[in-house]
Design a protein around this motif. Sequence first.
Motif, PDB file in Angstrom:
ATOM      1  N   ASP A  73       0.811  -3.600   4.480  1.00 17.02           N
ATOM      2  CA  ASP A  73       0.552  -2.219   4.871  1.00 17.02           C
ATOM      3  C   ASP A  73       1.863  -1.439   4.924  1.00 17.02           C
ATOM      4  N   ALA A 114      -4.068   2.530   4.254  1.00 12.22           N
ATOM      5  CA  ALA A 114      -4.917   1.450   4.742  1.00 12.22           C
ATOM      6  C   ALA A 114      -5.125   0.392   3.661  1.00 12.22           C
ATOM      7  N   SER A 115      -5.246  -0.824   4.091  1.00 18.34           N
ATOM      8  CA  SER A 115      -5.503  -1.945   3.187  1.00 18.34           C
ATOM      9  C   SER A 115      -6.845  -1.745   2.482  1.00 18.34           C
ATOM     10  N   SER A 131      -2.987   1.553   9.016  1.00 16.80           N
ATOM     11  CA  SER A 131      -4.057   1.244   9.983  1.00 16.80           C
ATOM     12  C   SER A 131      -3.436   0.802  11.302  1.00 16.80           C
ATOM     13  N   THR A 189       0.792  -1.222   0.000  1.00 18.20           N
ATOM     14  CA  THR A 189       0.000   0.000   0.000  1.00 18.20           C
ATOM     15  C   THR A 189       0.831   1.283   0.000  1.00 18.20           C
ATOM     16  N   MET A 210       2.450   2.891   9.335  1.00 15.17           N
ATOM     17  CA  MET A 210       1.375   2.016   8.879  1.00 15.17           C
ATOM     18  C   MET A 210       0.131   2.819   8.499  1.00 15.17           C
ATOM     19  N   HIS A 231      -7.612   4.640  10.257  1.00 14.83           N
ATOM     20  CA  HIS A 231      -7.283   4.188   8.892  1.00 14.83           C
ATOM     21  C   HIS A 231      -6.928   5.422   8.077  1.00 14.83           C
TER      22      HIS A 231
END
Length: 1210
Positions: free
Chosen positions: A481, A485-486, A599, A463, A597, A941
Amino acid sequence: MRDETKMNVNQQPHLASPYGQPQPGYQRYPQPGYQRYPQPGYGSGHMPMGYPDQNTPYNGPGSAYQQGPPQGMRGPPTSGAPPVSDAQSYSPFGIGDIQNGPPPMGAPPQRPPVSQTYNLGAVNLSGPQPPYVQQFGAPPVSMQQMTNQMAGMQVGSTAPSPAGPGYAPPSVSQAPISTAYTHAAPLTFSPSSAAPTHPLPTEGVAQPPPQSYYGALPPAQQPFPNAAPAFSTSGPNQPQAPPPVAQQSFPQTPVSQPPFSTAPSLGPAQSYGGPPPPAQPSFPRQQHPTSQPSVFPGGPPPTSAPSQLPGLMSSQHSPYHSGPPPTTTGFPPQGGAPPRPPVAGMQGPPMALQGPPMAQPNHVPPSQPGMPPGPPNAGMSGPPQQPGMQGYPPQQNGAFGQVGGHQPGYAAPYSGQQNYGPPPAAPASAPPASKRLDPDSIPSPIQVIEDDKANKGSEPFTTGVRGQAPPLVTTNFQVRDQGNASPRYIRCTAYNMPCNSDVAKQSQVPLAAVIKPLATLPPDETPPYLVDHGESGPIRCNRCKAYMCPFMQFIEGGRRFLCGFCSCVTEVPPHFFQHLDHTGKRVDFYDRPELSMGSYEFTATVDYCKNNKFPQPPAYIFLIDVSYNAVKSGLVGIVCQELKTLLDYLPRENPDVESNIRVGFVTYSKVLHFYNVKASLAQPQMMVVSDVADMFVPLLDGLLVNVSESRVVIESLLDQIPEMFADTRETETVFGPVIQAGLEALKAADCAGKLFVFHSSLPIAEAPGKLKNREDKKLVGTDKEKSLFQPQVSFYNTLAKECVTQGCCVDLFLFPNQYVDVATLGVVPTSTGGSIYKYTYFQASTDQERFLNDLRRDVQKQMGFDAVMRVRTSTGIRATDFFGSFYMSNTTDVELAGLDCDKTVTVEFRHDDKLSEETGALMQCAVLYTSCSGQRRLRIHNMAVNCCSQLADLYRNCETDTIISFFAKYAYRSVLSSPTKNVRDSLVNQCAQILACYRKNCANPSSAGQLILPECMKLLPVYLNCVLKSDVLHPGADVSLDDRAYLRQLVSAMDVADSHVFFYPRLLPLQKLDVESTSLPVAVRGSEERLSRGGVYLLENGLNLFLWVGVNAQQELLQNIFGTTSFSQIDPSVTSLPALDNPFSKRLREIIESVRAQRSRFMKLMVVKQEDKLEMIFKHFLVEDKSNSGGASYVDFLCHMHKEIRQLLS
């Protein structure tokens, strides 16, 4: 080179709306906009609240379908779609060259050209055309071939060939030209020309006649129902070699069309609309070309068929289609709510027709079985002989052209003709049918899905690259990630947002995100990390209150950070300070999830709790209807028996520790019975409250208990309840006081929780929330229809607001035998983040498995309670509208008494300023919630997308599944305030504007007769048609108002994966199942023509699961599946397959289990035998065919969209 699909659809006159005149047509309709309804509830201040569950079970990719607002209604945001700027690499895990702050724009990954041309050699949809030669090449083998073929395909009619209608050999390097289907009538969608102009896929789509779904099946064999005009094949002048694939067009000079189309056109093409020729009032059905390349000699098409629709993109037979597509008469099938079976008047699936044996639907047989290789209808040369039939040549897969009865709302195919006339003459002798669009030459959802699996399913999706569109929801992929966010949590309609509102308005592409905050992840992906900053709480921007995330840029040696959302500079608290490395990135970048990251979760401090005190663990209260209907159906006994074991599986965060959730039990009919199940009691105690007008809870201690402590008393109670009420004669029930009782119990315990209400009938007993039966089918299709979707009384709206304030989520299990007013009973569940499950005519023997599986999953799934969600965006855009099951008391906070791992909130964005291509557009979804252990948390997120100033970039980076999911939600909300016809028209209009804008601004100049679709949106028409034909927007006569209200509420909170399969069901062929393989068979397109009489197919749409068995299925196949060799001995009432000791049976049962595991609701298996009465229901889900409610077939709708686009461009 552009990625776009071109289809030549030369048409002159416009067609009437595909949905036939009598039915509301597909007109563009202005609609009142949908306003967000004010929701009371508690606003949660300005904080974003994240609401995550740490390991929510993963339900599979989000649904792909986004629905948008119909045009005219307050449409989906027109802010343009996100720009397509190149993806930028932004990987937190990159080496040191990446900075904090918005991801830098690296070189964007190469994306395919925006659109592929679909050369449908111009399809002439009009005027009579002389016969011409049609070339059919071998079916394309690979996607590339197919693309090339399509590109070169001429869908228009070409000039008549001197040679006459034979199939000339395809010209070199040109994709086979699709045959044009001549319809006797122009492609109008007016009633008079009921028949769609393009033939359906070859496998024999049945055309539903106007009869009701469950009517008799159509005659079995009318192979060529209408003797349609002869097949004209493309004329001698075949287009020259196609231009390079990317955008090939075939020269076509339609006679009555502008010269630009590339393929020569045959006679005057009447495009979609003109009146049907006098001789044949409706379109005769054309016969589809068989998939054989052989020549179809046939006389010229009858002159009486003035309009020919040259096939849009015909002539390529994809491997999936084998026979000539029958023409359909109506609009595309409905894709939405579970489609209704075609009407009885339709012919049964191709198989139903008798006639030459058919080949398997998915294979293209060398020639049509049963058909002489020669012209399919050689014998029929004039207009169809039988008045009643519109014929197609027999389909290869064994279906013969079905007769397309006329659909309700469309004029009958031939005047005077009833649905079907006598069977047409033998297929072999029929004259060539008129040309029509070949379904194999128009964009195939299956092909797109399979290509995506091949291209994106093997590599993990990282991502970190900004603006990169994820794999489709139908593809299995792993996510890494790296700062965004995924896609399991957030899917966007466009990954390139327009820089300004002008571009957005021009394109009409909705700018929205479907957010599933607590989505379950697959076992190989790590759930969001939990970050604890101690008593000081999460680090936030001083001005906009955004939470620390990868988009914050550290400056001044790490002592301050610049907010990526509002550009405010904030001091870094001493405990969070860290030095920067030589690239300006913090040294602890990879150690902190909130910096690297997309999330993660924060533990919330007491400041984030109600009344500044930490919450109590939640409670589950089971409220069971014990009226006569519920007891008699066996429901009460089943629920009580199941709860004894289910209480051991209440949700918990640590599997080794018992759940903190307390439970309580209430039963009711006209009065309520509360039970004291305190551990110290020897037997449970019942207290009855008969004053339902002023509900109160008669006991404080003993109603909500810990399961392990009170197990003996609880089990004693659950054994006694069915006996106590076994002889009840009370038939009336209350409903409002039941929810009030649960709410009061949670208030008394000062905790959030969930009510599980098991209810059987319309609450007509005297009490608050009493309802009356207001089911009135006469209002369907009128301006008053919207009232049927609105709650009958305001009582439940007020009650819902109180429930949200307390954090009381309601899940409703309905077991109705008649109308129960789901539109009103569903208000509380849908406003509190709850779910509705409906088991109409519940029978313990057949529905118990489905109910218990749904109940188990509902009780066990990860939940967040008392949640508030806020979406923050970078300067330039803002969240303006929200769709889903929640409550809003202000314009920014989405309040959810409960939020589970299946629920989504769809957010629409609009511009309020300009965006910059460098920084892109940022969004942060924060959900504040109480976990099942009673801990207050924030789930965050983050998502960054690119921005673009060029329309081409926008169209290069959209996600059709998400757009459709948004459109469906927008439309389904709009039916509350606008007539369904207006909602449909508005959707068609917006879709036409999206495609017309692309054609005008991004595609290479080409003939107006060509339909050009952007590569990433080439499935927009087929999916949109499925939404338009869904039961909510275009119901058949047999769809109840309760079902429509239920589906409307269900879709509003669906994820993209679920809405994708709901609108375009998956059809899996099983007859050639590889028992050694672990992967599912490749699906086939949703059309009757794809079904082989000797085949067995599994169809699923997330709510229904059908096993369709062809009448000619081999004995060995039947023996392996059912344990009997006789088709007549198969019992259609079974809901599970016998566990036989053979590899085929074992593999088939594994497939059924794996398909069920992908869905959030258990699907009951229904066995459907070909030509049996249940087949009508099954056919309703074949969404590429015309629906019995008058919904257009895919081919017809594509022609209608082309007409709309041309109208906009002119």
